[in-house]
Scaffold this motif. Structure first.
Motif, mmCIF file in Angstrom:
data_model
loop_
_atom_site.group_PDB
_atom_site.id
_atom_site.type_symbol
_atom_site.label_atom_id
_atom_site.label_comp_id
_atom_site.label_asym_id
_atom_site.label_seq_id
_atom_site.Cartn_x
_atom_site.Cartn_y
_atom_site.Cartn_z
ATOM 1 N N UNK A 219 -28.949 -34.012 -16.015
ATOM 2 C CA UNK A 219 -27.483 -34.022 -16.102
ATOM 3 C C UNK A 219 -26.882 -33.879 -14.707
ATOM 4 N N UNK A 220 -27.424 -32.931 -13.936
ATOM 5 C CA UNK A 220 -26.919 -32.749 -12.560
ATOM 6 C C UNK A 220 -27.120 -34.041 -11.765
ATOM 7 N N UNK A 221 -28.313 -34.622 -11.909
ATOM 8 C CA UNK A 221 -28.625 -35.860 -11.178
ATOM 9 C C UNK A 221 -27.652 -36.983 -11.545
ATOM 10 N N UNK A 222 -27.343 -37.085 -12.846
ATOM 11 C CA UNK A 222 -26.455 -38.164 -13.307
ATOM 12 C C UNK A 222 -25.046 -38.003 -12.720
ATOM 13 N N UNK A 223 -24.685 -36.757 -12.333
ATOM 14 C CA UNK A 223 -23.370 -36.538 -11.730
ATOM 15 C C UNK A 223 -23.431 -36.536 -10.205
ATOM 16 N N UNK A 224 -24.597 -36.820 -9.661
ATOM 17 C CA UNK A 224 -24.745 -36.859 -8.206
ATOM 18 C C UNK A 224 -24.776 -35.468 -7.589
ATOM 19 N N UNK A 225 -25.072 -34.442 -8.409
ATOM 20 C CA UNK A 225 -25.130 -33.074 -7.883
ATOM 21 C C UNK A 225 -26.567 -32.756 -7.486
ATOM 22 N N UNK A 226 -26.777 -32.559 -6.195
ATOM 23 C CA UNK A 226 -28.128 -32.262 -5.701
ATOM 24 C C UNK A 226 -28.359 -30.745 -5.724
#
Ligand code: FAD
Length: 396
Positions: A219-226
């Motif tokens: 989910x974090x990855x899909x929002x571009x949150x590293x």
């Protein structure tokens, strides 16, 4: 020494009772006993602004780590910002504030092995007496309730860069659905920290913790949150009540006053107990005498009222759990979030009006309401069906 009150378990409900009594009835000899080294366990407890009165917000304020003026929800065909406040308490803050306030009225690191309405036995064998003991040791399995589960795992994550969120996302159902209703819950605690929880409304949860962690990473990855690091993790399986036999549930207590989840004091659809715990703490602090008999009778009446007033929420739960195809259940919540802000706020506060209930059920609900009503009968405990000569559609 005989105490006025022993609080068995130092979680949310008993911690608030102990704190409120310390503030308002300092003359009472109260002892709160918690088996962990600190009060409150490992939780982030959140609540909606409308769940509490102004006065309740005031006395809880020292525990609140964050408030937001609005919150968002996202579904495949609906995104909405609600102009209604949301707030969070962490168990760290809970312990930081309440432990020093209680002083020697708190005993931590001691397990209760036996408990009666007038005394407890500790793991050391020591017996402590009191005019009343309130059992607040958390949720307990019962054959008298038909429960679904809200299973979730949350991670407090520090990100490499600011996430850009300004409001919590209470439900993001734009994620793959599986055995039941699934959504992600996101609380922005600072510019670069987020609590992300992967949540599943299911009959019986089957995901491993690692699978839930992977969902959060995805989910974090899909929002571009590293993700830089995981600062904390919390996990829970909350009871979601579909139907039950309240009298049978309370008979199990056999005269033992209870609090919190153990007293059935939680919102049937969300599993959240904070507003109930706040009200119970106030009620106990207002009692002229704290005798086990009167506490048992009084708390039972409060729990019974909570049970009766949540009948509609149990019907909604059956729509979420039992009616229609599991992969379509998110539509129940998507439709719900299309209704008025007042109705939504009253739902979370457990104060839905008759007009609210009719509004939720009229129109074209995405799963068959009839199926949900009948499902009550099918899923009620057998002894309850027999005693009430079921089938008939009168789940209580
Ligand atoms: C991770 C998580 C997040 C949640 N988030 C929310 C939320 O955002 N908002 C909300 O309203 N609700 C939330 N809930 C649901 C519910 O409000 C909490 O579970 C709440 O903590 C329940 O309060 P309680 O006092 O009944 O039990 P608990 O807070 O679980 O307290 C029980 C305490 O008793 C102690 N204990 C147990 N056995 C013994 C023993 N034998 N001797 C001594 N001590 C003992 C335990 O260690 C524990 O501290 C959440 C639940 C979980 C698990």
């Amino acid at each position: 020494m005989t105490y006025d009150l022993i609080l068995a378990g130092g979680g949310l409900a008993n911690g608030l009772i102990a704190w409120r009594l310390k503030q308002q009835r300092p003359e009472l000899r109260v002892l709160c006993i918690e088996e962990q080294t600190h009060l409150g366990g490992n939780h982030t407890w959140s609540f909606h602004e409308g769940d509490l009165t102004t006065e309740q917000h005031q006395w809880l304020q020292p525990l609140v780590v964050q408030r937001w003026a609005t919150y968002d929800v996202h579904f495949p065909q609906r995104s909405r910002r609600l102009n209604s406040g949301y707030a969070s308490i962490t168990s760290e803050r809970f312990a930081e504030v309440i432990e020093p306030a209680l002083g020697d009225a708190l005993l931590t690191g001691r397990r209760i092995t036996e408990l009666t309405p007038n005394g407890v036995v500790l793991d050391s064998g020591e017996r402590l007496e009191a005019r009343a003991v309130i059992d607040g040791r958390g949720v307990q399995a019962t054959p008298h309730m038909v429960l679904g589960q809200q299973a979730f795992l949350g991670q407090l994550l520090r990100l490499q860069a600011p996430h850009g969120l300004t409001a919590p996302i209470i439900m993001d159902a734009r994620v793959a659905q599986s055995e039941g209703y699934r959504f992600v819950y996101v609380l922005p605690f600072s510019a670069d920290t987020l609590l992300i929880e992967d949540t599943h409304y299911v009959d019986q949860h089957s995901f491993t913790s690692d699978q839930l962690r992977q969902h959060i990473t995805d989910y974090a990855g899909a929002h571009g949150w590293e993700i830089a690091e995981c600062l904390r993790e919390e996990q829970g399986v909350l009871p979601i009540t579909l139907a039950g036999d309240f009298a049978g549930f309370w008979r199990e207590a056999a005269g033992q006053p209870r609090s919190g989840l153990r007293a059935g004091l939680f919102h049937c659809t969300t599993g959240y107990s904070l507003p109930h715990a706040v009200r119970l703490a106030e009620w106990i602090a207002a009692q002229p005498t704290l005798h086990s008999d009167s506490l048992d009778v009084g708390i039972r009446a409060i729990a019974q009222h909570a049970w009766q007033s949540q009948r509609f929420y149990r019907l909604l739960n059956r729509m979420l759990f039992l009616a229609g195809r599991p992969s379509n259940r998110w539509q129940v919540m998507q439709r719900f979030y299309g209704l008025s802000e007042g109705l939504i706020s009253r739902f979370y506060a457990g104060r839905s009006t008759l007009a609210d209930k009719l509004r939720v059920l009229t129109g074209k609900p995405p799963v068959p309401v009839n199926e949900a009503v009948k499902a009550a009968v099918r899923y009620l405990p057998k002894h309850y069906q027999a005693r009430h000569h079921l089938p008939k559609h009168n789940e209580n």
